[in-house]
Design an enzyme around this catalytic site. Structure first.
Site, PDB file in Angstrom:
ATOM      1  N   SER A  95       0.811  -1.216   0.000  1.00  0.00           N
ATOM      2  CA  SER A  95       0.000   0.000   0.000  1.00  0.00           C
ATOM      3  C   SER A  95       0.846   1.269   0.000  1.00  0.00           C
ATOM      4  CB  SER A  95      -0.942   0.008   1.205  1.00  0.00           C
ATOM      5  OG  SER A  95      -0.209  -0.130   2.408  1.00  0.00           O
ATOM      6  N   HIS A  96       1.984   1.260   0.676  1.00  0.00           N
ATOM      7  CA  HIS A  96       2.872   2.422   0.748  1.00  0.00           C
ATOM      8  C   HIS A  96       4.276   1.990   0.347  1.00  0.00           C
ATOM      9  CE1 HIS A  96      -0.489   3.425   3.322  1.00  0.00           C
ATOM     10  NE2 HIS A  96      -0.092   4.675   3.417  1.00  0.00           N
ATOM     11  N   ASN A  97       4.932   2.802  -0.449  1.00  0.00           N
ATOM     12  CA  ASN A  97       6.283   2.465  -0.910  1.00  0.00           C
ATOM     13  C   ASN A  97       7.044   3.760  -1.140  1.00  0.00           C
ATOM     14  OD1 ASN A  97       8.495   1.060  -1.811  1.00  0.00           O
ATOM     15  ND2 ASN A  97       7.566   0.317  -3.701  1.00  0.00           N
ATOM     16  N   PHE A 108       8.534   0.003   2.591  1.00  0.00           N
ATOM     17  CA  PHE A 108       7.190  -0.271   2.104  1.00  0.00           C
ATOM     18  C   PHE A 108       6.406  -1.062   3.147  1.00  0.00           C
ATOM     19  CE2 PHE A 108       9.896  -3.710   0.551  1.00  0.00           C
ATOM     20  CZ  PHE A 108       9.159  -4.875   0.801  1.00  0.00           C
ATOM     21  N   THR A 109       5.085  -0.992   3.039  1.00  0.00           N
ATOM     22  CA  THR A 109       4.216  -1.798   3.889  1.00  0.00           C
ATOM     23  C   THR A 109       3.509  -2.822   3.006  1.00  0.00           C
ATOM     24  OG1 THR A 109       2.417  -0.185   3.666  1.00  0.00           O
ATOM     25  CG2 THR A 109       3.827   0.010   5.598  1.00  0.00           C
TER      26      THR A 109
END
Length: 328
Positions: A95-97, A108-109
């Site tokens: 989702s996040h990077n 990242f997540t």
């Protein structure tokens, strides 16, 4: 950002806290903001079209839904960073990077559904060309989560621990097919129409009150953190995404985590594992308009919690930012 007026900012602050869960929510917002409902709806449409509002929907707790998730830090050769980041961003659970200003330059997540292995996914990423080291940083303890960007330009919140933690009823997520139907529908972006929950209720073969009852239950049990607007930080003018990491002795981690979570400027606060080359155990996120502002907030927080060793990592590039879609 320069086109936002005081009404826009007040409206954005209001709908980030808690969107009204009732049949005519835009009427309720109009009453709170002393405006016509047509004005509220027009402004929200415009803020969505401009990209400032990313989504207006239920915000679920990943782990309470049975998903496994982790923050991952990687050291990647600089000339391979974009290539590796692009490959990782294609994974639907990422989702996040971000690129951050550290030896560990890619963060990242990732979340995976029940019965899937998060370690297997990360192992595959670690085999990409240019990856020198990988550190899994799952949440060991969560002290706070909830991004609420203060859009006001005056009466800024004082940097001091002033927030209290919401009590939730500890109850496991049922995980029935009916629950999954609700989650799939509630995570969709809410339309800007007079009765936005009516179509949702029709899709779920229930009433609006049936939708609100389920939403209240999910919120009381912490399955849903809140129903609210999520903003795009950069479009909203918050260009400095700072991850403050603290080297905290094990015996006071809980105390420090709770104190950090009480600062209104801190949006996320977690305990995560340490490594010989990564000694930080408590992570806290702040979102500011400038790096100087973020650095000053970090210093002010540090002076109050008394932890000597900390570092602040800023995001240099955003490769991906999206919502995890559950049970799709």
């Amino acid at each position: 950002m320069s086109s936002l007026d005081d009404f826009d900012r007040e409206l954005l602050n209001e709908i980030q806290q808690q969107f009204p869960l009732e049949a005519y929510p835009y009427h309720r917002l109009a009453s709170v903001l002393d405006a016509r409902s047509e004005k509220v709806m027009d402004r929200i449409r415009a803020l969505k079209e401009s990209g400032i509002i990313r989504q207006l929907s239920a915000i679920f707790d990943t782990r309470k839904l049975g998903y496994k998730s982790s923050l991952v830090a990687m050291e990647v050769k600089p000339d391979k960073l974009v290539e590796v980041a692009d490959a990782i961003s294609r994974h639907p659970g990422v989702s996040h990077n971000y690129e951050r200003n550290h030896k560990f330059n890619l963060w990242f997540t990732i979340a995976v559904p029940p019965r899937h292995s998060i370690q297997d996914e990360v192992n595959r990423f670690s085999e990409l060309g240019g990856v020198r080291a990988t550190r899994m940083l799952p949440t060991l303890r969560m002290f706070k989560i909830g991004v609420k960007l203060d859009m006001s330009t005056k009466n800024k919140q004082e940097v001091k621990p002033s927030e209290t933690k919401r009590e939730i009823r500890q109850e496991p997520f049922g995980g029935t097919e009916r629950d999954k139907e609700f989650v799939r529908e509630l995570q969709k972006d809410l339309p800007v129409v007079e009765r936005p929950f009516l179509q949702m209720a029709n899709n779920l073969d229930t009433t609006e009150e049936g939708v609100f009852s389920r939403l209240r239950y999910y919120e009381e049990t912490g399955i849903m953190r809140r129903y609210a607007a999520i903003l795009r930080h950069r479009d909203a003018g918050f260009l400095a995404n700072g991850m403050i990491v603290w080297k905290v002795p094990d015996d006071i981690i809980e105390n420090i985590g709770e104190r950090l979570g009480a600062f209104p400027q801190v949006s996320h606060c977690y305990q995560r594992p340490a490594y010989p080359d990564w000694p930080y155990t408590v992570f806290s996120m702040i979102h500011c308009r400038t790096r100087d502002e973020a650095s000053q907030i970090a210093k002010t927080i540090q002076s109050q919690i008394g932890i000597e060793h900390y570092n602040i990592l800023f995001s240099e590039r955003e490769f991906k930012k999206s919502r995890v879609e559950y049970f799709v």
